[in-house]
Scaffold this motif. Structure first.
Motif, PDB file in Angstrom:
ATOM      1  N   GLY A 185       2.706  15.663   2.504  1.00 41.27           N
ATOM      2  CA  GLY A 185       2.907  15.092   3.848  1.00 41.27           C
ATOM      3  C   GLY A 185       4.302  14.384   3.757  1.00 41.27           C
ATOM      4  O   GLY A 185       4.346  13.979   5.277  1.00 41.27           O
ATOM      5  N   ALA A 186       4.943  14.237   2.948  1.00 46.26           N
ATOM      6  CA  ALA A 186       5.948  13.173   3.384  1.00 46.26           C
ATOM      7  C   ALA A 186       7.147  13.703   2.027  1.00 46.26           C
ATOM      8  O   ALA A 186       6.727  14.263   0.934  1.00 46.26           O
ATOM      9  CB  ALA A 186       5.861  11.734   3.104  1.00 46.26           C
ATOM     10  N   VAL A 187       8.395  13.184   2.392  1.00 43.55           N
ATOM     11  CA  VAL A 187       9.467  13.143   1.381  1.00 43.55           C
ATOM     12  C   VAL A 187      10.028  11.257   1.222  1.00 43.55           C
ATOM     13  O   VAL A 187       9.726  10.877   2.148  1.00 43.55           O
ATOM     14  CB  VAL A 187      10.605  14.038   1.488  1.00 43.55           C
ATOM     15  CG1 VAL A 187      10.059  15.451   1.713  1.00 43.55           C
ATOM     16  CG2 VAL A 187      11.171  13.625   2.745  1.00 43.55           C
ATOM     17  N   PHE A 188      10.440  11.185  -0.072  1.00 45.79           N
ATOM     18  CA  PHE A 188      10.930   9.744  -0.040  1.00 45.79           C
ATOM     19  C   PHE A 188      12.048   9.576  -0.946  1.00 45.79           C
ATOM     20  O   PHE A 188      12.429  10.555  -1.645  1.00 45.79           O
ATOM     21  CB  PHE A 188       9.843   8.818  -0.485  1.00 45.79           C
ATOM     22  CG  PHE A 188       9.334   8.881  -1.843  1.00 45.79           C
ATOM     23  CD1 PHE A 188      10.120   8.080  -2.827  1.00 45.79           C
ATOM     24  CD2 PHE A 188       8.445   9.742  -2.171  1.00 45.79           C
ATOM     25  CE1 PHE A 188       9.472   8.089  -4.108  1.00 45.79           C
ATOM     26  CE2 PHE A 188       8.149   9.819  -3.619  1.00 45.79           C
ATOM     27  CZ  PHE A 188       8.538   9.029  -4.565  1.00 45.79           C
ATOM     28  N   TRP A 189      12.764   8.517  -0.633  1.00 49.30           N
ATOM     29  CA  TRP A 189      13.979   7.987  -1.680  1.00 49.30           C
ATOM     30  C   TRP A 189      14.038   6.853  -1.808  1.00 49.30           C
ATOM     31  O   TRP A 189      13.444   5.813  -0.520  1.00 49.30           O
ATOM     32  CB  TRP A 189      15.246   8.800  -1.251  1.00 49.30           C
ATOM     33  CG  TRP A 189      15.838   8.557   0.141  1.00 49.30           C
ATOM     34  CD1 TRP A 189      16.545   7.567   0.473  1.00 49.30           C
ATOM     35  CD2 TRP A 189      15.727   9.306   1.051  1.00 49.30           C
ATOM     36  NE1 TRP A 189      16.859   7.748   1.743  1.00 49.30           N
ATOM     37  CE2 TRP A 189      16.366   8.818   2.015  1.00 49.30           C
ATOM     38  CE3 TRP A 189      15.203  10.815   1.078  1.00 49.30           C
ATOM     39  CZ2 TRP A 189      16.595   9.554   3.310  1.00 49.30           C
ATOM     40  CZ3 TRP A 189      15.315  11.434   2.238  1.00 49.30           C
ATOM     41  CH2 TRP A 189      16.025  10.820   3.481  1.00 49.30           C
ATOM     42  N   LYS A 190      14.508   6.129  -2.889  1.00 44.83           N
ATOM     43  CA  LYS A 190      14.591   4.531  -2.912  1.00 44.83           C
ATOM     44  C   LYS A 190      16.167   4.330  -3.168  1.00 44.83           C
ATOM     45  O   LYS A 190      16.769   4.909  -4.080  1.00 44.83           O
ATOM     46  CB  LYS A 190      13.641   4.227  -4.183  1.00 44.83           C
ATOM     47  CG  LYS A 190      12.196   4.470  -4.043  1.00 44.83           C
ATOM     48  CD  LYS A 190      11.501   3.872  -5.239  1.00 44.83           C
ATOM     49  CE  LYS A 190       9.950   4.262  -5.108  1.00 44.83           C
ATOM     50  NZ  LYS A 190       9.097   3.604  -6.088  1.00 44.83           N
ATOM     51  N   ALA A 191      16.740   3.662  -2.497  1.00 42.10           N
ATOM     52  CA  ALA A 191      18.317   3.543  -2.403  1.00 42.10           C
ATOM     53  C   ALA A 191      18.636   2.066  -1.848  1.00 42.10           C
ATOM     54  O   ALA A 191      17.905   1.237  -1.665  1.00 42.10           O
ATOM     55  CB  ALA A 191      18.820   4.632  -1.543  1.00 42.10           C
ATOM     56  N   ALA A 236       0.842  -0.962   0.106  1.00 42.16           N
ATOM     57  CA  ALA A 236      -0.127   0.102  -0.085  1.00 42.16           C
ATOM     58  C   ALA A 236       0.916   1.246  -0.026  1.00 42.16           C
ATOM     59  O   ALA A 236       0.708   2.148  -0.774  1.00 42.16           O
ATOM     60  CB  ALA A 236      -0.836   0.177   1.144  1.00 42.16           C
ATOM     61  N   LEU A 237       1.889   1.298   0.936  1.00 40.96           N
ATOM     62  CA  LEU A 237       2.997   2.586   0.844  1.00 40.96           C
ATOM     63  C   LEU A 237       3.555   2.580  -0.407  1.00 40.96           C
ATOM     64  O   LEU A 237       3.633   3.657  -0.901  1.00 40.96           O
ATOM     65  CB  LEU A 237       3.723   2.153   1.910  1.00 40.96           C
ATOM     66  CG  LEU A 237       3.346   2.425   3.316  1.00 40.96           C
ATOM     67  CD1 LEU A 237       4.288   2.033   4.411  1.00 40.96           C
ATOM     68  CD2 LEU A 237       2.887   3.702   3.543  1.00 40.96           C
ATOM     69  N   LEU A 238       4.101   1.448  -1.051  1.00 42.36           N
ATOM     70  CA  LEU A 238       4.765   1.481  -2.343  1.00 42.36           C
ATOM     71  C   LEU A 238       4.182   1.930  -3.451  1.00 42.36           C
ATOM     72  O   LEU A 238       4.581   2.624  -4.281  1.00 42.36           O
ATOM     73  CB  LEU A 238       5.631   0.086  -2.723  1.00 42.36           C
ATOM     74  CG  LEU A 238       6.550  -0.383  -1.608  1.00 42.36           C
ATOM     75  CD1 LEU A 238       7.008  -1.635  -2.039  1.00 42.36           C
ATOM     76  CD2 LEU A 238       7.590   0.525  -1.504  1.00 42.36           C
ATOM     77  N   ALA A 239       2.771   1.772  -3.282  1.00 33.05           N
ATOM     78  CA  ALA A 239       1.863   2.063  -4.391  1.00 33.05           C
ATOM     79  C   ALA A 239       1.675   3.420  -4.580  1.00 33.05           C
ATOM     80  O   ALA A 239       1.329   4.123  -5.680  1.00 33.05           O
ATOM     81  CB  ALA A 239       0.355   1.667  -4.253  1.00 33.05           C
ATOM     82  N   LYS A 240       1.984   4.393  -3.478  1.00 34.03           N
ATOM     83  CA  LYS A 240       1.816   5.843  -3.225  1.00 34.03           C
ATOM     84  C   LYS A 240       3.106   6.347  -3.678  1.00 34.03           C
ATOM     85  O   LYS A 240       3.130   7.768  -4.014  1.00 34.03           O
ATOM     86  CB  LYS A 240       1.662   6.227  -2.214  1.00 34.03           C
ATOM     87  CG  LYS A 240      -0.001   5.600  -1.587  1.00 34.03           C
ATOM     88  CD  LYS A 240      -1.026   6.135  -2.456  1.00 34.03           C
ATOM     89  CE  LYS A 240      -2.353   5.733  -1.830  1.00 34.03           C
ATOM     90  NZ  LYS A 240      -3.412   6.201  -2.798  1.00 34.03           N
ATOM     91  N   VAL A 241       4.055   5.450  -3.787  1.00 33.75           N
ATOM     92  CA  VAL A 241       5.433   6.177  -4.490  1.00 33.75           C
ATOM     93  C   VAL A 241       6.259   5.934  -5.582  1.00 33.75           C
ATOM     94  O   VAL A 241       7.328   5.517  -5.966  1.00 33.75           O
ATOM     95  CB  VAL A 241       6.519   5.981  -2.874  1.00 33.75           C
ATOM     96  CG1 VAL A 241       6.041   6.995  -1.766  1.00 33.75           C
ATOM     97  CG2 VAL A 241       6.592   4.822  -2.724  1.00 33.75           C
ATOM     98  N   THR A 242       5.363   5.600  -6.634  1.00 30.57           N
ATOM     99  CA  THR A 242       5.822   4.884  -7.860  1.00 30.57           C
ATOM    100  C   THR A 242       6.422   5.815  -8.748  1.00 30.57           C
ATOM    101  O   THR A 242       7.242   5.650  -9.571  1.00 30.57           O
ATOM    102  CB  THR A 242       4.657   4.249  -8.419  1.00 30.57           C
ATOM    103  OG1 THR A 242       3.647   5.168  -8.941  1.00 30.57           O
ATOM    104  CG2 THR A 242       3.996   3.048  -7.804  1.00 30.57           C
TER     105      THR A 242
END
Length: 231
Positions: A77-83, A44-50
């Motif tokens: 409401g957030a920031v994100f990165w994939k690493a 569910a979380l990953l679906a929002k950061v595609t």
């Protein structure tokens, strides 16, 4: 709070050897403490950061030897990165985190417990953010020490806090306890994950006291549900 100097290929080989020597589950990873924390699933979380709306002025490296390919992305409401995930063992000296187990060990963290002591990396899940630079200033995005982070890896969710700062050009690091909970080899020298880790940092959040993991899980679950609703 330090720059990793192992080459990616050497670190990868060492990590594979270390994992082979550890108890494994069916997927071949070290057994995590739990499949997920809270009520919100990894999917569910990953679906929002595609997709990424880049807010950093440039991109980060995952290690000294790699090219800069990782942007910091903005969401409501957030920031994100994939690493990747390098393992931070800085803070209080313990049997698992000390100068003998970690060549880059430092006995302090950028943020401290309520009693003024450094954080304890082997028991507190925390995430390292890049120190402020022309690429990105984390405080300008509403990120602060003790802020809540949802760390997602291999179908698992672990809630952590912003606990330390790292090099200005490198991203992708979390504490021994974070790695261990996600089934990632937590050895600070040979462990970590080469890729596949998503870090979602909730803006303007703060756990008090910072060392209370249960408080981070409670607040994190609430913020994650809000994040799903607003994105």
């Amino acid at each position: 709070m330090r720059t990793r100097t192992l080459t990616l290929s050497a670190a990868t080989g060492a990590a594979l050897l270390a994992v082979a020597a550890l108890p494994a589950n069916a997927s071949g990873t070290t057994a995590p403490r739990s499949a997920q924390e809270g009520s919100v699933s990894a999917s569910a979380l990953l679906a929002k950061v595609t997709s990424c709306s880049q807010i950093s002025n440039g991109k980060y490296r995952t290690d000294d030897e790699t090219s800069a390919t990782i942007p910091v992305c903005g969401k409501n409401g957030a920031v994100f990165w994939k690493a990747d995930m390098d393992v931070d063992c800085d803070g209080q000296v313990t049997a698992k985190c000390n100068a003998d187990t970690d060549p880059w060990f430092q006995d302090d963290t950028a943020f401290h417990q309520s009693d003024g002591r450094a954080l304890r990396a082997d028991s507190l899940p925390y995430v390292v953010v890049p120190s402020s630079s022309s690429i990105w200033k984390y405080t300008s995005s509403g990120i602060k020490g003790g802020g809540v982070v949802a760390v997602v890896y291999n179908g698992k969710v672990e809630y952590a806090v912003v606990g330390d700062t790292g090099p200005t050009k490198i991203i992708g690091e979390a504490s021994y306890a974070t790695a261990n909970a996600l089934g990632i080899d937590p050895d600070p020298e040979t462990g970590g994950a080469d890729s596949g880790v998503t870090y979602i940092l909730f803006k303007n959040s703060q756990v008090s006291p910072i060392e209370s993991h249960s408080a981070a899980v409670s607040l994190g679950d609430s913020l994650a549900r809000q994040f799903l609703a607003n994105n």
